[in-house]
Design a protein around this motif. Structure first.
Motif, PDB file in Angstrom:
ATOM      1  N   ILE A  58       0.817  -1.216   0.000  1.00 32.02           N
ATOM      2  CA  ILE A  58       0.000   0.000   0.000  1.00 32.02           C
ATOM      3  C   ILE A  58       0.852   1.269   0.000  1.00 32.02           C
ATOM      4  O   ILE A  58       0.346   2.340  -0.311  1.00 32.02           O
ATOM      5  N   ALA A  59       2.150   1.141   0.328  1.00 34.19           N
ATOM      6  CA  ALA A  59       3.004   2.332   0.327  1.00 34.19           C
ATOM      7  C   ALA A  59       4.467   1.928   0.257  1.00 34.19           C
ATOM      8  O   ALA A  59       4.851   0.843   0.684  1.00 34.19           O
ATOM      9  N   VAL A  60       5.266   2.839  -0.290  1.00 34.79           N
ATOM     10  CA  VAL A  60       6.723   2.706  -0.296  1.00 34.79           C
ATOM     11  C   VAL A  60       7.267   4.054   0.156  1.00 34.79           C
ATOM     12  O   VAL A  60       6.919   5.088  -0.411  1.00 34.79           O
ATOM     13  N   ASP A  61       8.098   4.045   1.179  1.00 39.42           N
ATOM     14  CA  ASP A  61       8.646   5.282   1.738  1.00 39.42           C
ATOM     15  C   ASP A  61      10.157   5.342   1.590  1.00 39.42           C
ATOM     16  O   ASP A  61      10.850   4.362   1.842  1.00 39.42           O
ATOM     17  N   GLY A  62      10.639   6.502   1.182  1.00 41.44           N
ATOM     18  CA  GLY A  62      12.046   6.833   1.305  1.00 41.44           C
ATOM     19  C   GLY A  62      13.018   6.171   0.363  1.00 41.44           C
ATOM     20  O   GLY A  62      14.161   5.947   0.739  1.00 41.44           O
ATOM     21  N   MET A  63      12.636   5.890  -0.865  1.00 41.67           N
ATOM     22  CA  MET A  63      13.578   5.261  -1.788  1.00 41.67           C
ATOM     23  C   MET A  63      14.442   6.315  -2.472  1.00 41.67           C
ATOM     24  O   MET A  63      13.923   7.249  -3.073  1.00 41.67           O
ATOM     25  N   THR A  64      15.753   6.144  -2.356  1.00 38.10           N
ATOM     26  CA  THR A  64      16.724   6.976  -3.050  1.00 38.10           C
ATOM     27  C   THR A  64      17.728   6.047  -3.701  1.00 38.10           C
ATOM     28  O   THR A  64      18.264   5.151  -3.043  1.00 38.10           O
ATOM     29  N   PHE A  65      17.974   6.250  -4.980  1.00 40.25           N
ATOM     30  CA  PHE A  65      18.945   5.419  -5.685  1.00 40.25           C
ATOM     31  C   PHE A  65      20.327   6.016  -5.456  1.00 40.25           C
ATOM     32  O   PHE A  65      20.610   7.142  -5.845  1.00 40.25           O
ATOM     33  N   LEU A  66      21.199   5.254  -4.791  1.00 37.41           N
ATOM     34  CA  LEU A  66      22.515   5.726  -4.378  1.00 37.41           C
ATOM     35  C   LEU A  66      23.597   5.445  -5.414  1.00 37.41           C
ATOM     36  O   LEU A  66      24.502   6.248  -5.596  1.00 37.41           O
ATOM     37  N   LYS A  67      23.529   4.296  -6.041  1.00 39.45           N
ATOM     38  CA  LYS A  67      24.519   3.854  -7.024  1.00 39.45           C
ATOM     39  C   LYS A  67      23.800   3.111  -8.130  1.00 39.45           C
ATOM     40  O   LYS A  67      22.779   2.471  -7.896  1.00 39.45           O
ATOM     41  N   PRO A  68      24.341   3.131  -9.348  1.00 32.19           N
ATOM     42  CA  PRO A  68      23.702   2.373 -10.432  1.00 32.19           C
ATOM     43  C   PRO A  68      23.997   0.874 -10.324  1.00 32.19           C
ATOM     44  O   PRO A  68      24.967   0.459  -9.694  1.00 32.19           O
ATOM     45  N   VAL A  69      23.120   0.108 -10.933  1.00 33.96           N
ATOM     46  CA  VAL A  69      23.321  -1.331 -11.083  1.00 33.96           C
ATOM     47  C   VAL A  69      23.626  -1.557 -12.554  1.00 33.96           C
ATOM     48  O   VAL A  69      22.968  -0.996 -13.433  1.00 33.96           O
ATOM     49  N   LYS A  70      24.637  -2.350 -12.824  1.00 31.38           N
ATOM     50  CA  LYS A  70      25.079  -2.618 -14.190  1.00 31.38           C
ATOM     51  C   LYS A  70      24.674  -4.022 -14.627  1.00 31.38           C
ATOM     52  O   LYS A  70      24.477  -4.912 -13.784  1.00 31.38           O
ATOM     53  N   VAL A  71      24.580  -4.222 -15.918  1.00 33.43           N
ATOM     54  CA  VAL A  71      24.295  -5.543 -16.467  1.00 33.43           C
ATOM     55  C   VAL A  71      25.344  -6.523 -15.956  1.00 33.43           C
ATOM     56  O   VAL A  71      26.540  -6.231 -15.965  1.00 33.43           O
ATOM     57  N   GLY A  72      24.893  -7.669 -15.494  1.00 32.32           N
ATOM     58  CA  GLY A  72      25.791  -8.700 -14.981  1.00 32.32           C
ATOM     59  C   GLY A  72      26.011  -8.637 -13.486  1.00 32.32           C
ATOM     60  O   GLY A  72      26.520  -9.591 -12.899  1.00 32.32           O
ATOM     61  N   ASP A  73      25.640  -7.520 -12.838  1.00 33.01           N
ATOM     62  CA  ASP A  73      25.789  -7.426 -11.385  1.00 33.01           C
ATOM     63  C   ASP A  73      24.881  -8.440 -10.694  1.00 33.01           C
ATOM     64  O   ASP A  73      23.761  -8.705 -11.144  1.00 33.01           O
ATOM     65  N   VAL A  74      25.371  -8.984  -9.591  1.00 33.34           N
ATOM     66  CA  VAL A  74      24.551  -9.834  -8.732  1.00 33.34           C
ATOM     67  C   VAL A  74      23.840  -8.902  -7.765  1.00 33.34           C
ATOM     68  O   VAL A  74      24.484  -8.114  -7.063  1.00 33.34           O
ATOM     69  N   VAL A  75      22.527  -8.954  -7.741  1.00 29.37           N
ATOM     70  CA  VAL A  75      21.722  -8.086  -6.892  1.00 29.37           C
ATOM     71  C   VAL A  75      21.116  -8.926  -5.771  1.00 29.37           C
ATOM     72  O   VAL A  75      20.452  -9.938  -6.041  1.00 29.37           O
ATOM     73  N   SER A  76      21.367  -8.517  -4.532  1.00 28.36           N
ATOM     74  CA  SER A  76      20.827  -9.203  -3.365  1.00 28.36           C
ATOM     75  C   SER A  76      19.852  -8.268  -2.665  1.00 28.36           C
ATOM     76  O   SER A  76      20.181  -7.106  -2.395  1.00 28.36           O
ATOM     77  N   ILE A  77      18.669  -8.790  -2.365  1.00 33.52           N
ATOM     78  CA  ILE A  77      17.619  -8.008  -1.730  1.00 33.52           C
ATOM     79  C   ILE A  77      17.337  -8.594  -0.348  1.00 33.52           C
ATOM     80  O   ILE A  77      16.995  -9.762  -0.219  1.00 33.52           O
ATOM     81  N   TYR A  78      17.490  -7.753   0.669  1.00 40.22           N
ATOM     82  CA  TYR A  78      17.267  -8.139   2.059  1.00 40.22           C
ATOM     83  C   TYR A  78      15.997  -7.480   2.572  1.00 40.22           C
ATOM     84  O   TYR A  78      15.727  -6.319   2.243  1.00 40.22           O
ATOM     85  N   ALA A  79      15.226  -8.197   3.385  1.00 40.79           N
ATOM     86  CA  ALA A  79      13.984  -7.652   3.931  1.00 40.79           C
ATOM     87  C   ALA A  79      13.903  -7.978   5.417  1.00 40.79           C
ATOM     88  O   ALA A  79      14.194  -9.108   5.823  1.00 40.79           O
ATOM     89  N   ASP A  80      13.518  -6.973   6.198  1.00 40.85           N
ATOM     90  CA  ASP A  80      13.387  -7.137   7.648  1.00 40.85           C
ATOM     91  C   ASP A  80      12.101  -6.477   8.129  1.00 40.85           C
ATOM     92  O   ASP A  80      11.815  -5.327   7.764  1.00 40.85           O
ATOM     93  N   LEU A  81      11.368  -7.190   8.956  1.00 43.89           N
ATOM     94  CA  LEU A  81      10.148  -6.656   9.530  1.00 43.89           C
ATOM     95  C   LEU A  81      10.491  -5.561  10.534  1.00 43.89           C
ATOM     96  O   LEU A  81      11.287  -5.781  11.445  1.00 43.89           O
ATOM     97  N   GLU A  82       9.913  -4.373  10.338  1.00 40.90           N
ATOM     98  CA  GLU A  82      10.108  -3.267  11.281  1.00 40.90           C
ATOM     99  C   GLU A  82       9.020  -3.244  12.339  1.00 40.90           C
ATOM    100  O   GLU A  82       9.298  -3.047  13.510  1.00 40.90           O
ATOM    101  N   SER A  83       7.757  -3.403  11.897  1.00 43.26           N
ATOM    102  CA  SER A  83       6.642  -3.341  12.847  1.00 43.26           C
ATOM    103  C   SER A  83       5.397  -3.932  12.211  1.00 43.26           C
ATOM    104  O   SER A  83       5.310  -4.090  10.991  1.00 43.26           O
ATOM    105  N   THR A  84       4.426  -4.250  13.082  1.00 43.41           N
ATOM    106  CA  THR A  84       3.130  -4.714  12.606  1.00 43.41           C
ATOM    107  C   THR A  84       2.042  -3.934  13.319  1.00 43.41           C
ATOM    108  O   THR A  84       2.231  -3.444  14.434  1.00 43.41           O
TER     109      THR A  84
END
Length: 135
Positions: A58-84
């Motif tokens: 329902i919402a996404v807060d505070g996304m800022t792209f800090l560095k580019p991702v290049k073709v061939g890069d391995v991208v790892s996505i981590y997720a942590d529960l903040e609150s419910t």
């Protein structure tokens, strides 16, 4: 500006993928929308486990792209529960990249995604009191 030289979270990523040529923008970098979609998938995976069923972004807060991702890069996505809440979950997501022949991980963005657990009719429903662990 956030530190992009920090280390990734100390748990396994929810998603690990390789950025491919089809995911590029006209400048040849990986399209930000592709990266945001990967982050939403990771957060949604965690939200589904916590809610023990369907949930929606329902919402996404505070996304800022800090560095580019290049073709061939391995991208790892981590997720942590903040609150419910009664039916909502706030999940912090970080995206890191690593050149496929290197060992250095670089943080490229992070954001907080808010999800709501829903029932089969699309209405919000309570999150089970005994939540499934994040890992």
């Amino acid at each position: 500006m956030p530190d992009t030289t920090a280390t990734p979270p100390d748990h396994e990523p929810v998603i690990r993928t390789i950025a491919m040529p089809a995911d590029t923008n006209p400048a040849g970098d990986i399209f930000g929308g592709w990266l945001m979609a990967q982050m939403d998938l990771a957060a949604g995976n965690l939200a589904a486990r916590i809610a023990r069923g369907r949930s929606v972004t329902i919402a996404v807060d505070g996304m800022t792209f800090l560095k580019p991702v290049k073709v061939g890069d391995v991208v790892s996505i981590y997720a942590d529960l903040e609150s419910t809440g009664r039916s909502s979950m706030r999940i912090h997501v970080e995206a890191w990249r690593r050149h496929r022949y290197d060992t250095e991980n670089i943080k490229v963005t992070d954001a907080t995604f808010t999800f709501v657990a829903i029932d089969e009719t699309g209405h919000s429903r309570p999150i089970p009191k005994e939540q499934v662990s994040q890992g």
